[in-house]
Design an enzyme around this catalytic site. Structure first.
Site, PDB file in Angstrom:
ATOM      1  N   ASP A  66       0.862  -1.191   0.000  1.00 53.94           N
ATOM      2  CA  ASP A  66       0.000   0.000   0.000  1.00 53.94           C
ATOM      3  C   ASP A  66       0.894   1.235   0.000  1.00 53.94           C
ATOM      4  O   ASP A  66       1.983   1.218   0.573  1.00 53.94           O
ATOM      5  CB  ASP A  66      -0.900   0.012   1.237  1.00 53.94           C
ATOM      6  CG  ASP A  66      -2.002  -1.032   1.168  1.00 53.94           C
ATOM      7  OD1 ASP A  66      -2.482  -1.318   0.058  1.00 53.94           O
ATOM      8  OD2 ASP A  66      -2.388  -1.554   2.221  1.00 53.94           O
ATOM      9  N   ASP A  95      -6.848  -1.364  -4.924  1.00 53.57           N
ATOM     10  CA  ASP A  95      -7.942  -1.011  -4.017  1.00 53.57           C
ATOM     11  C   ASP A  95      -8.863   0.045  -4.632  1.00 53.57           C
ATOM     12  O   ASP A  95     -10.086  -0.005  -4.458  1.00 53.57           O
ATOM     13  CB  ASP A  95      -7.393  -0.497  -2.684  1.00 53.57           C
ATOM     14  CG  ASP A  95      -6.571  -1.542  -1.936  1.00 53.57           C
ATOM     15  OD1 ASP A  95      -6.820  -2.743  -2.135  1.00 53.57           O
ATOM     16  OD2 ASP A  95      -5.680  -1.139  -1.165  1.00 53.57           O
TER      17      ASP A  95
END
Length: 180
Positions: free
Chosen positions: A132, A150
């Site tokens: 991330d 995402d």
């Protein structure tokens, strides 16, 4: 006697081409996701931040869990659970895309979800965690870091909800016309 075979063959070819267009779109999402994750992973140390805006940073974080770090402290077993879920979802989505490639909004949503799911699946298989790097915050409040996969999954879910709302609206209008 007139044969219907050329028309059926042409329709089948169009359906196949549309299916592969959706698959190509999902692949583009996977490639974009993996390129951005690879860039950030190779240019930042874990936890390092590049301050871009007063509310946005690029930072390198690893998430062994799912959304919002769900089950991140699962000691490794969650990797296989999320891998199985992603594989099952991918299989279902590919089947749905194959059956209904002409439904633009529905298939756009599935394509985005598929691309995002596979992008994160690649991370889990390759690293045991998801990379991330997009971090939004305000003062001391931080939204959990996320990535391109995402974003694709979230946009796909929103499009799927929109498609369902529009489908229900069409059904209601159709029933109202028939009743009138």
């Amino acid at each position: 006697m007139h044969s219907d075979k050329p028309a059926r063959t042409a329709a089948k070819v169009r359906k196949t081409r549309r299916f592969w267009a959706w698959m190509l779109g999902a692949l583009i999402i996977v490639v974009l996701d993996q390129l951005t994750k690879g860039y950030v992973d190779s240019h930042l140390a874990y936890g390092e931040r590049w301050h871009l805006l007063p509310f946005f940073n690029i930072t390198l974080l690893y998430n062994p869990g799912a959304a919002f770090s769900f089950l991140a402290d699962g000691h490794g077993w969650q990797r296989w659970l999320f891998t199985a879920i992603a594989l099952g979802a991918a299989g279902l989505i590919v089947n749905l895309l194959r059956r209904s490639p002409g439904q633009l909004l529905f298939c756009s949503s599935l394509m985005a979800i598929l691309g995002g799911a596979v992008g994160n699946l690649v991370d889990r298989m390759q690293h045991g965690h998801v990379i991330d790097f997009l971090l939004f915050y305000w003062n001391s409040w931080y939204f959990p870091a996320f990535n391109v996969a995402d974003v694709a999954i979230t946009c796909g879910a929103a499009l799927l909800l929109l498609d369902e709302v529009l489908r229900i609206r069409r059904e209601r209008r159709s029933k109202a016309r028939k009743a009138a």
